[in-house]
Structures are given as C-alpha cells and as structure tokens.
Design an enzyme around this catalytic site. Sequence first.
Site, PDB file in Angstrom:
ATOM      1  CG  ASP A 116      39.763  32.934  30.904  1.00 25.74           C
ATOM      2  OD1 ASP A 116      39.913  33.910  30.148  1.00 25.74           O
ATOM      3  OD2 ASP A 116      40.572  32.632  31.795  1.00 25.74           O
ATOM      4  CE  LYS A 176      41.567  36.447  31.914  1.00 16.70           C
ATOM      5  NZ  LYS A 176      42.386  35.214  31.955  1.00 16.70           N
ATOM      6  CB  CYS A 199      40.735  33.798  35.418  1.00 17.67           C
ATOM      7  SG  CYS A 199      42.142  33.100  34.526  1.00 17.67           S
TER       8      CYS A 199
END
Length: 267
Positions: free
Chosen positions: A86, A178, A211
């Site tokens: 991310d 994702k 995450c």
Amino acid sequence: MDKTAGWSTFVKASYKPEHFTNFNLSPLPFLKLNTPNLSFRGTNTVHNKRPNWPKPLSLRSKSALAGADPLEMAQDWHRTALLVIDMQKDFIEDGGPMLVKGGKDIVPNVIKAVDVARHRGILIVWVVREHDPLGRDVELFRRHLYSAEKVGPTSEGSEGAELVDGLVIKEGDYKLVKTRFSAFFATHLHSVLQGAGINSLVVTGVQTPNCIRQTVYDAVALDYQPVSVIVDATAAATPDIHLANVFDMKNIGVATPTLQEWSEPKA
C-alpha cells in the site's frame, strides 16, 4: 486500511525514527534479473511468460525450525519474497484521502529495502489496493466514499492508486491487487508464492495494525517461515499503535529487524 490521523514513525514524535536515522547504507543499484520479460496486472493475469522460478520446497519439520534465528533462516534469498504494501499516493502523500501521516517518512527506507532485495535476487511483490470506481468491491464501512460523482480512494486508474515517487515496478516483479486488509484474502498470492518456491516473507509498507498485521498473521497461519517485518520500513497511525502491533507480531515468532539489521550481510 483505516483512515487515521497523527502518525509518527517508530519512536520519535517528530516522525523521524529515533533509532534508525543514522543508517549509512550505500544505495544499491537496481540490478537486471536474469528472468524473461514479464509483468503482472491484478491478482492472476500474466503478460508474456512465467519467470524461471525455483521449484517449490518440500515441507520442513517444525523440529528442524525450532530455535533457528529467523534472519539466518532467510539467507536463501531465492526462497524469499519482499512484500511492499500500500505504498500508494492516496495513503502516503499530503492531502491523500487515506493519509497515514508517517508514511512519507518511511519512503526512503522502503526504497532501500527494494534496492537490497533486487541485489539479493529476492522476488518483489507490490501489494496495492485498486477499487472499482463505484466502490462495489470496497468494505461496507467506507462505500460512502465512492460514487459516480467523485473518485474514491485508490480507485482503479486514478492518480491516487499510483505508487509514490521512487518506487517502480520492474521486470521480474509481481503486482498483486487486493481489496481487503490482508494480501492473502481473496487473492492468488499464496498460489503464486508456492509456485515460485517461496517460503519466507519480508514485509514493508503501511499500515501496521491493518494491512501489515493481517497479512503477517495470514502468512504465519499458512506456515511461511520465517516472516519478517522491517520495523522502520513500516508505519502506523501513532508510535504506540506501531509498537503494540510489532510486539504482538514478535510474540508469534515474527522477526522484527531494522532496515540496517536486515540489510547487513552476516559475518
């Protein structure tokens, strides 16, 4: 990832990692891997042909792993993957709708971790969120951020979904999309890693309680060994949240080296 305010890096309230600012790591050049030309888009689309990955390892017994130093176990770098999670503009850049305030401070260390991984021949997996512009694949609690009238966070094709400057997907890397916290949830990550003979993971990115943590716990549940989280190349909303989650992960056998500790070769 949840939107949170007031992130600080590992220790210092000024968002400058107290224990990690004196690294003297020489930048390592990006080295061209001896793999066929390939790129990946999404969770299961391969453009061109499969790289010449090693065959999967046979399972090792728990007794053989007991008491081993996780960093020493990861010396077979061709069996290791680096997950970069991310590190996208909507999470990292000032004004981003999902800003993790300390994310910008770890960008240099994430770049260095990628450089080290390339030098060692480690498979680099770029884990990103890319959502349907109408938010139909987003968690229910934040679907209100998406509509036909406005671009939601990390919408597919948006500028906010791009990696931050300095992080570049290169030949031989794998890109995984994702839509939830864990990189393993409803993706093909485990199959890809198994097919590549990967049994060890190193994790960087944002943010630690969401995450990072969920990906790490899934990796441990799937018997990846060792799993390492580079503590000054990951970030959370506050230093207390970061440290608490690092503590929890360490208690389930996860290695928590600094970038310098992970980067330096064993004597």
